[in-house]
Design an enzyme around this catalytic site. Structure first.
Site, PDB file in Angstrom:
ATOM      1  N   GLU A 123       0.823  -1.229   0.000  1.00 13.55           N
ATOM      2  CA  GLU A 123       0.000   0.000   0.000  1.00 13.55           C
ATOM      3  C   GLU A 123       0.853   1.273   0.000  1.00 13.55           C
ATOM      4  O   GLU A 123       0.709   2.132   0.872  1.00 13.55           O
ATOM      5  CB  GLU A 123      -0.922   0.014   1.221  1.00 13.55           C
ATOM      6  CG  GLU A 123      -1.928  -1.117   1.213  1.00 13.55           C
ATOM      7  CD  GLU A 123      -2.981  -0.998   2.306  1.00 13.55           C
ATOM      8  OE1 GLU A 123      -2.698  -0.354   3.331  1.00 13.55           O
ATOM      9  OE2 GLU A 123      -4.083  -1.535   2.132  1.00 13.55           O
ATOM     10  N   GLU A 128      -5.997  -8.089  -0.554  1.00 11.82           N
ATOM     11  CA  GLU A 128      -6.607  -7.820   0.750  1.00 11.82           C
ATOM     12  C   GLU A 128      -8.057  -7.437   0.546  1.00 11.82           C
ATOM     13  O   GLU A 128      -8.360  -6.522  -0.223  1.00 11.82           O
ATOM     14  CB  GLU A 128      -5.900  -6.678   1.485  1.00 11.82           C
ATOM     15  CG  GLU A 128      -4.548  -7.019   2.021  1.00 11.82           C
ATOM     16  CD  GLU A 128      -3.961  -5.917   2.911  1.00 11.82           C
ATOM     17  OE1 GLU A 128      -4.725  -5.202   3.581  1.00 11.82           O
ATOM     18  OE2 GLU A 128      -2.730  -5.795   2.908  1.00 11.82           O
TER      19      GLU A 128
HETATM   20  C1  BG6 Z   1      -4.326  -2.732   5.116  1.00 16.50           C
HETATM   21  C2  BG6 Z   1      -2.979  -3.194   5.582  1.00 16.50           C
HETATM   22  O1  BG6 Z   1      -4.312  -1.357   5.031  1.00 16.50           O
HETATM   23  O2  BG6 Z   1      -5.421  -2.936   5.936  1.00 16.50           O
HETATM   24  C3  BG6 Z   1      -3.008  -4.316   6.605  1.00 16.50           C
HETATM   25  O3  BG6 Z   1      -2.184  -3.596   4.500  1.00 16.50           O
HETATM   26  C4  BG6 Z   1      -4.133  -4.056   7.592  1.00 16.50           C
HETATM   27  O4  BG6 Z   1      -1.753  -4.407   7.207  1.00 16.50           O
HETATM   28  C5  BG6 Z   1      -5.449  -4.029   6.849  1.00 16.50           C
HETATM   29  O5  BG6 Z   1      -4.191  -4.963   8.649  1.00 16.50           O
HETATM   30  C6  BG6 Z   1      -6.675  -3.839   7.709  1.00 16.50           C
HETATM   31  O6  BG6 Z   1      -6.536  -2.723   8.541  1.00 16.50           O
HETATM   32  P1  BG6 Z   1      -6.704  -2.856  10.102  1.00 16.50           P
HETATM   33  O7  BG6 Z   1      -6.345  -1.528  10.638  1.00 16.50           O
HETATM   34  O8  BG6 Z   1      -8.135  -3.184  10.310  1.00 16.50           O
HETATM   35  O9  BG6 Z   1      -5.800  -3.937  10.553  1.00 16.50           O
END
Ligand code: BG6
Length: 479
Positions: free
Chosen positions: A174, A366
């Site tokens: 990201e 993701e």
């Molecule tokens: C993404 C990241 O932005 O979101 C991850 O690459 C992160 O590392 C994921 O865990 C979800 O965000 P969060 O804050 O809910 O863990």
């Protein structure tokens, strides 16, 4: 459903959110290891470790010692691939050593072997918010060009070491979130006026563009049969209304993120960037030689995270990426307990948008729902909201494939509960597998399957065709 036969069904984690063992076997501290409540927009990070404090990454879910057991569960789930990162500070504890740390290299040898034995393909992020702490304190991270050869050395070592084991690589996690969370993405501390801050952000981004191109070059030379791509936060953004200022403003905001793919995939800075430079009076150190390498070694795969969509209303500042910054809310969409809009159709929209613009293979690395899970009296976890989220996003992904998007895979974020990157919490859970640990770090670390485990397993087993049953279901307004 339109998933290809070799579609990469998977799950994704990051070393710092799962491994723990933060100082074991020679590992040095990374920037996340001094973040007591995550590296999100409201986090207070320390630049030196405070021995009195609890830091969630130090133990995380102890994946470092439990990866065999966890990979057994991933195998049972049916995963075809598993995305994780290499913790840079296991390999180079400060980032500046001449020789890599053999113990760190051995750990990833064992981890990748364990995946391959289970017929799970490793997908590896080279830098997932895990820059050595030493490098931010010494150079202010990616603001400095000193970082480029250090990153090159790190890439060379891991490409050579794992060339027969890892064929899917992602450079920076990201990268475009550097506007929202500069500490995490660029390992930088900002200073000065807002325009000065922007200058640091774009200088760091440029240095990372060069590093990305060098990584592409090395990978091509050392592992010619590998695929290496960029990874961006590309949750979507809509205009809040059809007022032209809202529409154009949302487009401008989107381009602050797409700039990153424009440069690294198309191999050159787009024309609209010149106007930003002029209006913000940026003074960037960009050499002809660097522009040449960016254009010679463009990225050929676009991996991204998609969680939600935001809305932009005229007057909101046009800063940041679109993957989680403040939003006006959307009256048509439900929100999660953490205030993230849930928008499955947005995923189809974004896949089409990116295909039209870049026409390269896309990898959704993701997507997931972070929420609080309740354990019922008989010890079961009925996580229906997560099941709905999963089904509805995959249905839209299948539609995107039918629209003509070349989507090679999908890795659910956090198939096992891990530490939240944004807040450092454990109670914000994404997993199909529950981990007994709370926000204070208490718990047995026991693993337990949730209902969603069986749902994702079935989806993978049927290559998505079971999703047809859920096509007419709507996501519940009160998630
Ligand atoms: C993404 C990241 O932005 O979101 C991850 O690459 C992160 O590392 C994921 O865990 C979800 O965000 P969060 O804050 O809910 O863990």
């Amino acid at each position: 459903m339109y998933f290809t036969k070799d579609f990469l069904w998977g799950g994704a984690i990051a070393a710092n959110q799962a491994e723990g063992a933060w100082d074991i076997d020679g590992k040095g501290p990374s920037i996340v290891d001094v973040a007591p409540n995550g590296i999100g927009i409201f986090s207070n990070v320390d630049f030196e470790m405070d021995p009195e404090k609890y830091y969630p990454s130090h133990e995380a879910i102890d994946f470092y010692h439990r990866y065999e057991e966890d990979l057994d569960l991933m195998k049972e789930l049916g995963l075809k691939c598993f995305r994780t990162s290499i913790a840079w500070t296991r390999i180079f504890p400060t980032g500046e050593e001449e020789e890599p740390n053999e113990k760190g290299l051995e750990f990833y040898d064992k981890l990748f072997d364990a995946m391959l034995e289970r017929e799970i393909i490793p997908v590896v992020t080279i830098s997932h918010y895990e820059t050595p702490l030493h490098l931010i304190n010494k150079f202010n991270g990616w603001e400095s060009k000193e970082m480029i050869p250090l990153f090159e050395k790190y890439c060379r070592v891991i490409f050579n070491r794992y060339k027969n084991k890892v064929k899917y690589w992602l450079t920076f996690n990201e990268m475009n979130t550097i506007h929202r969370i500069p500490y995490a993405s660029g390992a930088i501390r900002l200073r000065g006026s807002i325009d000065d801050e922007l200058n640091i952000i774009y200088q760091a981004s440029h240095n990372m563009f060069v590093a990305n191109a060098i990584a592409n070059k090395l990978c091509e030379e050392i592992i010619p049969d590998a695929k290496i791509g960029i990874m961006l936060a590309l949750s979507g953004v809509y205009p809040y209304t059809c007022k032209p200022e809202d529409v154009f403003g949302s487009y401008q905001l989107r381009r602050r993120s797409l700039l990153y793919a424009d440069v690294m995939i198309r191999g050159e800075y787009p024309a609209y960037f010149n106007r930003i430079v002029k209006e913000k009076k940026l003074s960037l150190d960009i050499t002809t030689k660097e522009l040449e390498i960016i254009s010679q070694y463009p990225s050929k795969m676009l991996a991204f995270s998609y969680y939600r969509t935001n809305t932009y209303e005229d007057g909101m500042p046009i800063i940041g990426d679109t993957g989680g910054i403040g939003t006006r809310g959307n009256p048509y969409l439900p929100q999660t307990e953490w205030g993230w809009e849930v928008d499955p159709l947005g995923l189809r929209y974004v896949c089409n948008e990116l295909t039209d613009r870049y026409n390269v293979p896309l990898f959704i690395v993701e997507n997931g729902l972070g929420c609080i899970d309740e354990i019922s009296e008989n010890g079961e976890i009925h996580d229906n909201a997560r099941i709905d989220y999963l089904n509805q996003h995959l249905i839209q992904l299948s539609e995107a494939i039918e629209d003509g998007c070349d989507i090679i895979g999908y890795t659910w974020w956090g198939p096992i509960d891990i530490v939240s990157a944004g807040t450092g919490e454990m109670k914000k859970r994404y997993g199909f597998i529950y981990v007994d640990k709370d926000n204070q770090g208490l718990g047995t670390l026991e693993r337990k399957k949730k209902d969603s485990f069986y749902c994702y397993k079935k989806i993978i087993e049927t290559n998505g065709s079971i999703l047809n049953q859920f096509k007419d279901t709507k996501i519940n307004k009160s998630m």
